[in-house]
Design an enzyme around this catalytic site. Sequence first.
Site, PDB file in Angstrom:
ATOM      1  N   SER A   1     -36.273  86.207  82.286  1.00  0.00           N
ATOM      2  CA  SER A   1     -34.980  85.736  82.783  1.00  0.00           C
ATOM      3  C   SER A   1     -34.509  84.533  81.978  1.00  0.00           C
ATOM      4  O   SER A   1     -35.188  84.073  81.059  1.00  0.00           O
ATOM      5  CB  SER A   1     -35.087  85.365  84.268  1.00  0.00           C
ATOM      6  OG  SER A   1     -35.869  84.189  84.415  1.00  0.00           O
TER       7      SER A   1
ATOM      8  N   LYS B   1     -42.254  77.983  84.908  1.00  0.00           N
ATOM      9  CA  LYS B   1     -41.359  76.847  85.130  1.00  0.00           C
ATOM     10  C   LYS B   1     -41.987  75.611  84.509  1.00  0.00           C
ATOM     11  O   LYS B   1     -43.116  75.626  84.043  1.00  0.00           O
ATOM     12  CB  LYS B   1     -41.122  76.596  86.625  1.00  0.00           C
ATOM     13  CG  LYS B   1     -40.611  77.793  87.415  1.00  0.00           C
ATOM     14  CD  LYS B   1     -39.208  78.215  87.047  1.00  0.00           C
ATOM     15  CE  LYS B   1     -38.771  79.435  87.841  1.00  0.00           C
ATOM     16  NZ  LYS B   1     -37.460  79.947  87.400  1.00  0.00           N
TER      17      LYS B   1
ATOM     18  N   SER C   1     -31.988  78.847  88.293  1.00  0.00           N
ATOM     19  CA  SER C   1     -33.439  78.903  88.360  1.00  0.00           C
ATOM     20  C   SER C   1     -33.890  78.914  89.813  1.00  0.00           C
ATOM     21  O   SER C   1     -33.521  78.025  90.595  1.00  0.00           O
ATOM     22  CB  SER C   1     -34.057  77.696  87.636  1.00  0.00           C
ATOM     23  OG  SER C   1     -35.456  77.665  87.820  1.00  0.00           O
TER      24      SER C   1
ATOM     25  N   SER D   1     -34.000  81.493  83.267  1.00  0.00           N
ATOM     26  CA  SER D   1     -34.212  80.273  84.043  1.00  0.00           C
ATOM     27  C   SER D   1     -34.781  79.123  83.229  1.00  0.00           C
ATOM     28  O   SER D   1     -34.696  77.969  83.654  1.00  0.00           O
ATOM     29  CB  SER D   1     -35.133  80.565  85.230  1.00  0.00           C
ATOM     30  OG  SER D   1     -36.458  80.819  84.792  1.00  0.00           O
TER      31      SER D   1
END
Length: 308
Positions: free
Chosen positions: A89, A146, A256, A91
């Site tokens: 993705s 992350k 996100s 994010s």
Amino acid sequence: MANFYSVLLTVVTIFAGLIWLVDARFLKPKRQQRIGDEERRLQQTLDEDARQRLAPQGNVAEFAQSVFPILFVILILRSFFYEPFRIPSASMMPTLLEGDFILVEKFSYSLRDPIWRHELLELAEPERGDIAVFKYPPEPSLDFIKRVVGLPGDRIIYRNKTLYIEPSCETEVQNECPPLQVIERNMTRSDAFYFNGATPLQRFEEKLGATSHATLVDPTVGGRERYYFQQQGTARDEWLVPEGAYFVMGDNRDNSEDSRYWGFVPEENLVGRAEFIWMSFEMDRPASSWLPTWIPSGIRWQRLGGVE
């Protein structure tokens, strides 16, 4: 699904190893006995071709013997050293783009068994600013990636798109504790432009711990506090990181799904630290293209290398 390949690789490796072991311990001695009897009867030593014709090794056992060492090496490397991971993705833009393939260093924080993920050896703790891969707490079968923002004991505030951190303090003398810090960000210009639909995103330079990195903010997106994970005893946009857990955020701050929305990452969910982009595929293609969207349209060679 994230753990499926680890379990499958482990099972296949064990199965191949057992076939090879059974053949080596029980079937191979019988073949050697047969060859020895025939050589004594003929009173001569048979060459390799004749031995294979007289007492051939089964195809399944031969295949298992061939693939087991390869599977074993892959299993060890993937379980305890490095595992490939695809960025699914946007994010983590602009640090990581959709289509990037990275190597995750599995031994950054601890060594765990590949099936049940029991900790075998603790090696280190995540540092603020690390890009970490972890099992998504609401659904541990998924891997997420992350940036580590909050460490155990930290107070985190994300207000008006500004990040504040009050580091953990164990001293009993209050005035010796570090105060609430504003994580400064400076808007920068770049040759690369990022968009959310038709909206250009603002790019900032930010520093977490010893790590300097870029973040993106969508100026058209308002506050989303009503969707935030609510921790008892804190404000809507404030969190206290519990012991044995971490607070993570994506670099693409308005696109996100991270700790702001679902909470903290337990230490046992950590998989490893992102270290290297080994391949990056360009996935953009015009709507008129007849090729499927999952087929790459090019390779972004300039993106290969380490990540921060």
